[in-house]
Design a protein around this motif. Sequence first.
Motif, PDB file in Angstrom:
ATOM      1  N   HIS A  91       0.860  -1.181   0.000  1.00  0.00           N
ATOM      2  CA  HIS A  91       0.000   0.000   0.000  1.00  0.00           C
ATOM      3  C   HIS A  91       0.896   1.231   0.000  1.00  0.00           C
ATOM      4  O   HIS A  91       1.934   1.256   0.667  1.00  0.00           O
ATOM      5  CB  HIS A  91      -0.921   0.000   1.216  1.00  0.00           C
ATOM      6  N   LEU A  92       0.494   2.225  -0.727  1.00  0.00           N
ATOM      7  CA  LEU A  92       1.286   3.448  -0.856  1.00  0.00           C
ATOM      8  C   LEU A  92       1.428   4.170   0.482  1.00  0.00           C
ATOM      9  O   LEU A  92       0.473   4.287   1.244  1.00  0.00           O
ATOM     10  CB  LEU A  92       0.635   4.394  -1.864  1.00  0.00           C
ATOM     11  N   TYR A 129       5.853  11.669  -8.656  1.00  0.00           N
ATOM     12  CA  TYR A 129       6.924  11.573  -7.663  1.00  0.00           C
ATOM     13  C   TYR A 129       6.701  10.400  -6.723  1.00  0.00           C
ATOM     14  O   TYR A 129       7.594   9.565  -6.527  1.00  0.00           O
ATOM     15  CB  TYR A 129       7.026  12.873  -6.866  1.00  0.00           C
ATOM     16  N   PHE A 130       5.493  10.308  -6.103  1.00  0.00           N
ATOM     17  CA  PHE A 130       5.337   9.260  -5.095  1.00  0.00           C
ATOM     18  C   PHE A 130       5.101   7.878  -5.707  1.00  0.00           C
ATOM     19  O   PHE A 130       5.376   6.860  -5.065  1.00  0.00           O
ATOM     20  CB  PHE A 130       4.297   9.610  -4.014  1.00  0.00           C
ATOM     21  N   ILE A 131       4.650   7.816  -6.957  1.00  0.00           N
ATOM     22  CA  ILE A 131       4.562   6.515  -7.615  1.00  0.00           C
ATOM     23  C   ILE A 131       5.961   6.028  -7.990  1.00  0.00           C
ATOM     24  O   ILE A 131       6.288   4.836  -7.818  1.00  0.00           O
ATOM     25  CB  ILE A 131       3.662   6.569  -8.857  1.00  0.00           C
ATOM     26  N   GLU A 132       6.800   6.927  -8.447  1.00  0.00           N
ATOM     27  CA  GLU A 132       8.185   6.552  -8.737  1.00  0.00           C
ATOM     28  C   GLU A 132       8.878   6.055  -7.465  1.00  0.00           C
ATOM     29  O   GLU A 132       9.628   5.071  -7.489  1.00  0.00           O
ATOM     30  CB  GLU A 132       8.948   7.745  -9.317  1.00  0.00           C
ATOM     31  N   GLU A 133       8.619   6.722  -6.357  1.00  0.00           N
ATOM     32  CA  GLU A 133       9.164   6.324  -5.064  1.00  0.00           C
ATOM     33  C   GLU A 133       8.705   4.903  -4.710  1.00  0.00           C
ATOM     34  O   GLU A 133       9.498   4.055  -4.274  1.00  0.00           O
ATOM     35  CB  GLU A 133       8.671   7.311  -4.004  1.00  0.00           C
ATOM     36  N   ILE A 146       1.412  -2.319  -6.705  1.00  0.00           N
ATOM     37  CA  ILE A 146       1.394  -1.100  -5.912  1.00  0.00           C
ATOM     38  C   ILE A 146      -0.069  -0.678  -5.789  1.00  0.00           C
ATOM     39  O   ILE A 146      -0.765  -0.533  -6.805  1.00  0.00           O
ATOM     40  CB  ILE A 146       2.230   0.013  -6.567  1.00  0.00           C
ATOM     41  N   VAL A 147      -0.532  -0.504  -4.557  1.00  0.00           N
ATOM     42  CA  VAL A 147      -1.960  -0.268  -4.311  1.00  0.00           C
ATOM     43  C   VAL A 147      -2.183   1.113  -3.687  1.00  0.00           C
ATOM     44  O   VAL A 147      -1.554   1.451  -2.680  1.00  0.00           O
ATOM     45  CB  VAL A 147      -2.548  -1.349  -3.385  1.00  0.00           C
TER      46      VAL A 147
END
Length: 305
Positions: A91-92, A129-133, A146-147
């Motif tokens: 989870h993100l 940015y936060f998906i790349e992270e 990635i959820v």
Amino acid sequence: MKRRDVVKWMGLAAVTSACPTVLSSSNPYFQKPGLQLFTVMKLLDQDFEGTLSAVQGIGYRTVETVGAFGKPASQVKELLQQYNLYTPSQHLMPGTLYQDFSAYNQGKIGWDEIVKRFTYAFDFNRVEYFIEEAIGRAQTLGQDYIVWQLNWLPEYGKKELKQHVKAFNTAGKMCKEAGLQFAFHNHDHEFTSVGDTTYYDLLVQNTAPDLVQLEMDFMWATFAGADPVVYLKRYADRYKMVHLKDLTKDRKITIPGKGTENFQNLLSVSEQVGVQYAFVEFDQPNAPMQEIAEAYNYLTRIKKP
């Protein structure tokens, strides 16, 4: 988490290991329940390694992470491997959101503040940015999914619908290009009616099927008045994961087996539509280790109808 507690839960594993599995699926990771580690987050913050050991001792072999728990993903990977725990999904937890949840668990901030920080962390202008992270963490951990745990507020409308659709499609494209899959997880408010449909249906129908998959939380769908089985069949090609918790007659969250959900049927239909992973999750744990042990015991005893 005291070491004697680890021994206690490992003793329980000896009892549950002889139980028949919940399903006869050919997918070994769907034959027994996994665990969303948010359920034991307080214990992880107190004793990360001891808690993983206890989780493994109960019998869990598959876990869904909460980002990388504010730790280097490489360190988390080593510890999961040490305790024979496989993690296909996270989870993100953008930025410092994990630390914010830790502060909430310690009573340092309230729920209203968490909601504000959650919304800020998932700023639509920072999706790339936060998906790349998260992709970096997932690749290190060896995860496939990635959820995005949806936080659909009661005041949201068509503007927020468009923002989420765009963000989900962007996240899905980024994950696909990285060899991963993106999914979003439901709660309850997104099942609010809009015309002859719901915001949840519009989110599913307006996101690209090849980019955006689904993780169904049965309890939250039921809580909202939706039928999880209907949705599993309606979007059968989209559901890859499910969350397992229960709902009492007086509408309180509880562990599987203590409420009204028909898990035999829910898991049977999940298997039929191709769900790959089923994770126990309890949003409001009181005695986390006892509760996840009871949930594991129940779910490994029930049979398909």
